[in-house]
Motif scaffolding. Structure first.
Motif, PDB file in Angstrom:
ATOM      1  N   LEU A  94       0.813  -1.222   0.000  1.00 40.62           N
ATOM      2  CA  LEU A  94       0.000   0.000   0.000  1.00 40.62           C
ATOM      3  C   LEU A  94       0.842   1.266   0.000  1.00 40.62           C
ATOM      4  CD1 LEU A  94      -2.756  -1.025   2.586  1.00 40.62           C
ATOM      5  CD2 LEU A  94      -2.582  -1.576   0.152  1.00 40.62           C
ATOM      6  N   TRP A 151      -1.870   6.509   4.736  1.00 40.45           N
ATOM      7  CA  TRP A 151      -2.304   7.834   5.145  1.00 40.45           C
ATOM      8  C   TRP A 151      -3.528   7.779   6.056  1.00 40.45           C
ATOM      9  CZ3 TRP A 151      -1.872   9.451  -0.643  1.00 40.45           C
ATOM     10  CH2 TRP A 151      -0.524   9.720  -0.946  1.00 40.45           C
ATOM     11  N   ARG A 152      -4.480   6.908   5.717  1.00 40.85           N
ATOM     12  CA  ARG A 152      -5.695   6.837   6.532  1.00 40.85           C
ATOM     13  C   ARG A 152      -6.144   5.388   6.664  1.00 40.85           C
ATOM     14  NH1 ARG A 152      -9.214  10.419   4.206  1.00 40.85           N
ATOM     15  NH2 ARG A 152     -10.764   8.964   3.368  1.00 40.85           N
ATOM     16  N   ARG A 185     -11.049  -0.007   5.324  1.00 37.61           N
ATOM     17  CA  ARG A 185     -10.709   0.767   4.126  1.00 37.61           C
ATOM     18  C   ARG A 185      -9.404   1.474   4.461  1.00 37.61           C
ATOM     19  NH1 ARG A 185     -12.453   6.177   2.153  1.00 37.61           N
ATOM     20  NH2 ARG A 185     -12.289   6.204  -0.120  1.00 37.61           N
ATOM     21  N   LEU A 192      -6.018   3.431   3.077  1.00 34.12           N
ATOM     22  CA  LEU A 192      -5.576   4.221   1.938  1.00 34.12           C
ATOM     23  C   LEU A 192      -4.111   4.600   2.082  1.00 34.12           C
ATOM     24  CD1 LEU A 192      -8.692   6.572   1.729  1.00 34.12           C
ATOM     25  CD2 LEU A 192      -8.303   4.385   0.568  1.00 34.12           C
ATOM     26  N   GLY A 230      -4.880   1.139  -2.127  1.00 35.57           N
ATOM     27  CA  GLY A 230      -5.766   0.984  -0.991  1.00 35.57           C
ATOM     28  C   GLY A 230      -6.225  -0.451  -0.865  1.00 35.57           C
ATOM     29  N   SER A 232      -5.990   0.988  -6.964  1.00 30.34           N
ATOM     30  CA  SER A 232      -6.005   2.450  -6.902  1.00 30.34           C
ATOM     31  C   SER A 232      -6.815   2.990  -8.076  1.00 30.34           C
ATOM     32  CB  SER A 232      -4.585   3.017  -6.952  1.00 30.34           C
ATOM     33  OG  SER A 232      -3.913   2.595  -8.129  1.00 30.34           O
ATOM     34  N   SER A 243     -13.311   2.187  -7.689  1.00 25.25           N
ATOM     35  CA  SER A 243     -14.004   1.562  -6.573  1.00 25.25           C
ATOM     36  C   SER A 243     -13.910   0.048  -6.653  1.00 25.25           C
ATOM     37  CB  SER A 243     -15.473   1.978  -6.572  1.00 25.25           C
ATOM     38  OG  SER A 243     -16.210   1.180  -5.660  1.00 25.25           O
TER      39      SER A 243
END
Length: 355
Positions: free
Chosen positions: A147, A151-152, A247, A249, A254, A290, A293
């Protein structure tokens, strides 16, 4: 492991004791379920039916009266009893496994940890969600750099239970240590800290949504980690449409994964660890990619590693018999409680709390 198995006393035979602890203890080489403590006649009959050789005790005092006949105590009783029972066990010279949350406050958890260290006894916390299939798969992806820089991290433990079920877990009495913040929140916060390191700050929103509910049933926690990762964690009993379990990211890709690990449902159905344990159907695999969806086919399917709750008690047995590391320490649990306490303060005072 060879020789006589360690004799385990299990305090509590409700959901935690009967569904999780007893079957996993019984399936672990080096451990033997010796005694179950419950005063409920129906649960006594259930324990005897499921484990014909088990001894029964109506109270913890009966168990501790023959502490010399045991090698490990597992505390799977209501949250408010965790600290006093673990303290009694440690003072009796017995190693202890405590279900999560180990305590109501981080200070109490650290006091327990200090007592265990002083007595040179194992004190471990049952954070079984570290052995969920999706969590193990995500750790693999992170270790392999799939990944990039994360970041999140979004994590959801959501349910649709529009009517309260009652019981101590949904009690508004602070002494019961109920509510989703401390129940499911203990899982998602622990996972976030294991993956991305210590928390620098915490923001939270907690709500009581359902008519008749007494404590939080819809909660959001945002953690800014010292590593720079932001974790957004959702625990809810009021989610009519469930979101992805994870989820995640990152700078390269992701990872999105729907659905809960199958082990709890299997244990509830009476299944026991064996060949094929913890596996899920290919249709439930998450996706890595990436720019698109996963719902519309973006990315590639990522095989989900088998979930492995039995690994927790195997590690406990190895720690006791061979001196291997404690799989989940009370000080790690205290760090998660720091976050939960900060979240409660944040929601109450409508502020971001710096740790």
């Amino acid at each position: 492991m060879t020789g006589t198995p360690l004799r385990v006393g299990l305090v509590g035979y409700g959901l935690a004791g009967s569904v999780f602890h007893a079957p996993l203890i019984a399936a672990t080489e080096g451990l033997a379920l010796d005694t179950v403590v419950t005063s409920n006649p129906e649960r006594q009959q259930q324990a005897r039916a499921e484990f014909p050789d088990v001894r029964l005790a109506a109270t913890p005092d009966e168990l501790f009266a023959r502490a010399a006949e045991l090698d490990l105590i597992v505390v799977a009783s209501p949250n408010k009893t965790h600290v006093p029972l673990a303290t009694t066990a440690l003072k009796a010279g017995l190693p202890v496994v405590v279900d999560k949350p180990v305590a109501g406050t981080a200070a109490e958890a650290r006091e327990l940890a200090a007592l265990a260290e002083e007595r040179e006894l194992l004190l471990s916390v049952f954070q079984n969600r570290r052995w969920d299939n999706d969590f193990l798969t995500l750790r693999k992806l992170l270790n392999e750099g799939e990944l990039g820089d994360v970041w999140r991290f979004e994590s959801r433990f959501e349910r649709w239970r529009p009517k309260p079920k009652g019981g101590w877990r949904e009690s508004g009495d602070p002494a019961e240590i109920g509510g989703l913040l401390y129940d499911l929140g203990s899982h998602v916060v622990d996972q976030a800290l294991v993956l991305f390191g210590p928390a620098a700050s915490v923001y939270a929103e907690t709500d009581i949504r359902r008519p008749g509910a007494e404590t939080d049933d819809d909660t959001f926690i945002a953690i800014t980690h010292t590593s720079g990762v932001r974790s957004h964690l959702y625990v809810s009993a009021t989610t009519a449409q469930l979101g992805p379990r994870f989820r995640v990211l990152g700078s390269l890709a992701g990872y999105v994964k729907y659905g809960l690990d199958p082990q709890e449902a299997a244990l509830r159905d009476g299944q026991r660890p064996g060949p094929g344990w913890g596996t899920e159907d290919e249709s439930l695999w998450g996706r890595v990619g990436s720019g698109e969806s996963p719902v519309t086919g973006g990315g590639r399917a990522e095989p989900t590693l088998p979930g492995d709750y039995p690994a927790y008690y195997a590690a406990v047995a190895k720690a006791l018999l061979e001196g291997a590391p404690n799989p989940v320490t009370a000080r790690e649990a205290a760090a998660a409680l720091d976050v939960l306490e900060a979240a409660r303060r944040s929601a109450r005072e409508k502020v971001t709390v710096t740790l």
